[in-house]
Enzyme design. Structure first.
Site, PDB file in Angstrom:
ATOM      1  N   CYS A 252      28.252   6.058  40.571  1.00 23.07           N
ATOM      2  CA  CYS A 252      28.905   6.903  41.574  1.00 23.07           C
ATOM      3  C   CYS A 252      29.220   6.098  42.845  1.00 23.07           C
ATOM      4  CB  CYS A 252      28.066   8.145  41.859  1.00 23.07           C
ATOM      5  SG  CYS A 252      29.026   9.485  42.600  1.00 23.07           S
ATOM      6  N   HIS A 335      27.703  10.519  36.519  1.00 22.64           N
ATOM      7  CA  HIS A 335      26.243  10.484  36.581  1.00 22.64           C
ATOM      8  C   HIS A 335      25.648  10.511  35.172  1.00 22.64           C
ATOM      9  CE1 HIS A 335      25.665  12.020  40.987  1.00 22.64           C
ATOM     10  NE2 HIS A 335      26.735  11.244  40.863  1.00 22.64           N
ATOM     11  N   GLU A 337      22.708  10.037  34.140  1.00 29.26           N
ATOM     12  CA  GLU A 337      21.345  10.577  34.034  1.00 29.26           C
ATOM     13  C   GLU A 337      21.339  12.079  33.780  1.00 29.26           C
ATOM     14  OE1 GLU A 337      22.493  12.016  37.826  1.00 29.26           O
ATOM     15  OE2 GLU A 337      22.779  10.042  36.920  1.00 29.26           O
TER      16      GLU A 337
END
Length: 364
Positions: A252, A335, A337
């Protein structure tokens, strides 16, 4: 439930929306920030506690927010850094076995202003047409709110990272590999993913490259974070100094900083990418992944020397990933994760692990 006070949401262009005061708004009376919309159907707690929302007011497009409550395990940071929350229907009574606190009680405890009863469909259409902009919400008169909205700060040209980063280094995990993670606004879910790979030392955003290299890391993570990347001269310089000396993975804001360190440029999107359903294509394989995203800035096309584009957003063609051709460094705009969001891109952490192990083998 106590009766809510009438409230208004006023945009910088003069558009007015009627609603009711919620969260900490009845107490503070007025709140301002840059208004953006998020399309996630769940994960509101992770969204609100994502430090990348510093300086912004979050309007949720999904109508029912708060229906499963909150719990400490889902916090992505020590507290919310957003300026406010906008909903269509703020659910009063949550229903979920994991819930320990209602969402509105969570907002009140963290002093986050909110407004509910807003026509979020009309609001979202307006922001899509006119772009993200400053706003004011409050229980005062319309003239006061119009003045506040006209002067509301946006994220353009602002260093918001310094307000969310940690003050001193901390260490998490106990793996044999060593990763240094720059905290530009790093999320807890991201750190949990990393601690499965290595011992992770989280350092403040202003940490010089020399201090990072003195820790002899096997790799460096450049985390997500808020604000305009081009004003972060210190972190850009640090990333530049790290390239070629240690494997680097940017996520990001970290993706944008890697591009800037390589000589690229960034620009502000009209209303950003905020949601958990953005389709991204891996160019090498053709595989399409549904991703979680939260950013207002992006890497400019053809601006990054010594890098190849690895991923693209299928909605608008924006660059979603790059790989450096002269150093062991890569980054993605989304993202992986998945806090919150789909797990399609989890394999990027395995790619980072392979880069760490290749670097360690080369050092031997």
């Amino acid at each position: 439930m106590t009766e809510r006070l009438p409230a208004l949401l006023v945009l910088a262009d003069g558009e007015v929306f009627e609603g009711e005061a919620a969260g900490a708004l009845p107490e503070v009376g007025l709140a301002t920030g840059e208004l953006v919309f998020n399309t996630a159907l769940s994960g509101y707690q992770e969204v609100v506690t994502d430090p990348s929302y510093a300086g912004q007011v979050i309007a949720f497009t999904y109508p029912h927010i708060g229906n499963y409550g909150t719990n400490a395990d889902d916090d992505e940071a020590r507290r919310p850094f957003c300026c406010g929350v906008v909903t269509r229907d703020l659910v009063a009574e949550p229903s979920n076995w994991r819930s320990t606190e209602g969402f509105e009680a969570f907002l009140v405890r963290h002093r986050v202003p909110a407004i509910t009863g807003i026509d979020t469909r009309r609001l979202t259409r307006h922001l899509r047409d006119e772009g993200a902009m400053g706003c004011a919400m409050g229980t005062g008169d319309e003239a006061t709110l119009r003045s506040a909205a006209a002067g509301a700060p946006t994220t353009t040209g602002r260093d918001l990272v310094s307000g969310v980063t940690i003050g001193e280094a901390i260490t998490r995990g106990s793996g044999r590999r060593r990763i240094v993670a720059y905290d530009f606004g790093v999320k807890e879910t991201m750190l949990r993913q990393l601690t499965r790979l290595a011992t992770v030392t989280v350092v403040p955003a202003g940490t010089p490259a020399a201090d990072v290299l003195a820790r002899a890391p096997d790799g460096v993570l450049l985390s997500n974070g808020p604000g305009d990347p081009e004003v972060l001269e210190g972190p850009i310089g640090a990333v530049s100094d790290l390239l070629g000396k240690v494997p680097v993975f940017g996520i990001c804001l970290g993706h944008q900083l890697l591009a800037l360190a390589l000589g690229g440029t960034t620009f502000k999107l009209p209303f950003g990418h905020h949601g958990i359903n953005h389709p991204v294509q891996q160019l090498a394989s053709g595989r399409v992944e549904v991703t979680s995203q939260n950013h207002n800035y992006a890497v400019a096309e053809h601006s990054v020397p010594d890098a190849e584009v690895t991923h693209r957003n299928l909605n608008d063609g924006v660059i979603e990933g790059i790989r450096c051709t002269r150093a062991n460094a890569f980054s993605v705009q989304f993202h992986p994760e998945a806090g919150p969001g789909p797990h399609d891109a989890h394999t990027l952490f395995a790619d980072f692990l392979a880069l760490l192990d290749a670097g360690a083998a080369g050092a031997r």
